[in-house]
Enzyme design. Structure first.
Site, PDB file in Angstrom:
ATOM      1  N   ASP A  25       0.913  -0.878  -0.350  1.00  0.00           N
ATOM      2  CA  ASP A  25       0.039  -0.429  -0.395  1.00  0.00           C
ATOM      3  C   ASP A  25       0.655   1.277  -0.569  1.00  0.00           C
ATOM      4  O   ASP A  25       1.799   1.284   0.941  1.00  0.00           O
ATOM      5  CB  ASP A  25      -0.936   0.233   1.454  1.00  0.00           C
ATOM      6  CG  ASP A  25      -2.121  -1.693   1.335  1.00  0.00           C
ATOM      7  OD1 ASP A  25      -2.616  -1.560   0.508  1.00  0.00           O
ATOM      8  OD2 ASP A  25      -2.304  -1.458   2.164  1.00  0.00           O
ATOM      9  N   ASP A  43     -13.319  -5.391  -2.529  1.00  0.00           N
ATOM     10  CA  ASP A  43     -14.150  -5.744  -0.769  1.00  0.00           C
ATOM     11  C   ASP A  43     -15.011  -5.904  -0.781  1.00  0.00           C
ATOM     12  O   ASP A  43     -16.298  -4.840  -0.541  1.00  0.00           O
ATOM     13  CB  ASP A  43     -13.323  -3.923  -0.140  1.00  0.00           C
ATOM     14  CG  ASP A  43     -11.906  -3.536  -0.528  1.00  0.00           C
ATOM     15  OD1 ASP A  43     -10.780  -4.187  -1.216  1.00  0.00           O
ATOM     16  OD2 ASP A  43     -11.652  -2.555  -0.246  1.00  0.00           O
TER      17      ASP A  43
END
Lengths: 253, 192
Positions: A12, A131
């Site tokens: 990330d 997600d």
């Protein structure tokens, strides 16, 4: 030997640095993305995933130049995602050296984006990232905007639709499991891998060697992704691969 | 050595460039017929679909240029498939250098993505690479095993991981993304 199961470290990236949080918040600095990527490639990572978790225009430029440096230095495949909402975004990242692009929120808002990207660049380089958050009734729904907003859409329906529209791979993250290090969302992964005929990357919850064995033994997942445990080196990629090899799960050593 | 990567807007060529850079080669990216003909080695990359790739080659008059090459040429992924007579993908007519029909893979999950081993390795392209080495594949279509096959892989069925006819070579995997094994294959190609 068959196709091997892939182990994918996730990086990330925020402000040019690798960060990691728990359940998408409380971000901690984990260092230089290019150095980390090179280390993972040397350790035997099968692929890498870079997520741009900021998306201002200025930061986007930093991210693009970062992707170029990664492509120059790393000779394994990598996927790039975060804030991709148009063919132009995808084109810029692929031109910078990304092998696959991953779309999430923008595809939920505009599902035709998946088919546009698949048509232009080929299904093999379009990854749908979903997600998933579990509801009180046990059903899984799709969240967008970095896991902050529930769309109310069923994860299974959305993934099936995206595959029909040309997504060549699914990156399935359980928000409930992410950062918890208590294992992957096995029941969700079982359901999804039984329904779609494209590869599925399991994400969210890896905390022990056994968790990796579980996800490959108990679900149809083709790859497993983890971040924090690899960045901190509490578990390393060679350890995961050796462990899986001993369990007779096909891996590239 | 002058190495030309054929530029026909088939997507991502920079990974191939970077891999060659690691081997000390600075390739030229070109769609110019004279430049391609004058190269010592030619690489035909390929990400995308057979139909649009062939159209792009034809529009630039490159299909005939490629067919007439005498120097070693390496087609990568789609670039290998284009060496066949035709492809089931888009019902495209291809370069017809190798013969054969590119077919959709028959496997439970398509695309075939990831590291697969290769076996029955033949010839100088695989010099120094052990049998059952792992290489990185990303594709939905494949070239059936034939006399031209110089490496085989199995996913659902067996298919050509690499082919050769005379000076024309093709690899279904991505050597530029296959770590040290891939680099060795590219190096072998440079040494042909």
């Amino acid at each position: 030997m068959p196709l091997t199961k892939r182990i994918i470290p996730c990086l990330d990236v925020k402000d040019g640095k690798v960060v990691k949080g728990t359940a998408f918040v409380n971000l901690r600095d984990m260092g230089d993305p290019v150095a980390l990527a090179a280390r993972y490639a040397a350790q035997g990572a099968d692929e890498l995933l870079f997520l741009d978790i900021t998306a201002t225009i200025q930061e986007r430029k930093i991210f693009l130049s970062l992707i170029k440096s990664v492509a120059r230095q790393v000779n394994i495949p990598f996927t790039v995602g975060g804030g991709i909402s148009s063919e132009a975004d995808a084109y810029n990242l692929l031109s910078a050296g990304a092998d696959k692009i991953s779309v999430n929120s923008a595809a939920v808002k505009e599902p035709a984006l998946v088919s546009k990207l698949a048509k232009r660049f080929g299904s093999q380089c379009v990854v749908l990232a979903a997600d998933a958050g579990m509801q009180a009734d046990g059903n899984w729904q799709v969240y967008v905007n970095g896991g902050r907003k529930n769309t109310g859409i069923s994860v299974l329906c959305w993934i099936e639709q995206a595959v029909q529209m040309g997504a060549g791979e699914i990156l399935l993250t359980s928000i409930n499991n992410d950062g918890g290090r208590k294992g992957f969302a096995l029941s969700l992964l079982q359901e999804v891998t039984a329904r779609v005929q494209v590869p599925v990357i399991a994400s969210g919850g890896a905390g022990s060697l056994q968790h990796f064995a579980d996800v490959f033994e108990q679900t149809g997942a083709d790859a497993a992704l983890a971040a924090g445990i690899f960045h901190e080196e509490s578990i390393t990629i060679p350890q995961v691969k050796q462990y899986l090899y001993k369990q007779k799960i096909p891996v590239r050593l | 050595m002058k190495l030309v990567i054929v530029d026909y807007s088939a997507g991502n060529t920079c990974s191939v460039i970077f891999a060659l850079n690691r081997l000390g080669i600075a390739p030229v990216i070109s769609a110019d017929a004279a430049e391609i003909r004058a190269a010592d080695k030619v690489i035909l990359p390929g990400v995308g679909a057979a139909g649009s790739a062939m159209l792009s080659l034809q529009q630039n008059g490159l299909d005939n240029v490629l067919r007439s090459l005498q120097q070693p040429m390496l087609g990568i992924c789609l670039g290998m498939q284009l060496l066949c007579t035709a492809s089931d993908e888009d019902d495209a007519s291809c370069l017809d250098i190798l013969g054969g029909q590119v077919q959709k893979l028959d496997a439970p999950k398509i695309p075939h993505i990831g590291w697969n081993d290769v076996y029955d390795l033949r010839g100088d392209l695989f010099k120094g690479l052990p049998e059952n080495s792992y290489l990185y594949f990303v594709h939905s279509y494949g070239v059936p095993v034939s006399r031209a096959t110089i490496a085989t892989a199995a996913y659902g069925q067996s298919f050509s991981a690499a082919v050769q006819k005379d000076n024309f070579y093709g690899v279904q995997f991505h050597p530029e993304k296959s770590g040290d094994n891939g680099l060795l294959i590219l190096k072998n190609f440079l040494n042909l």
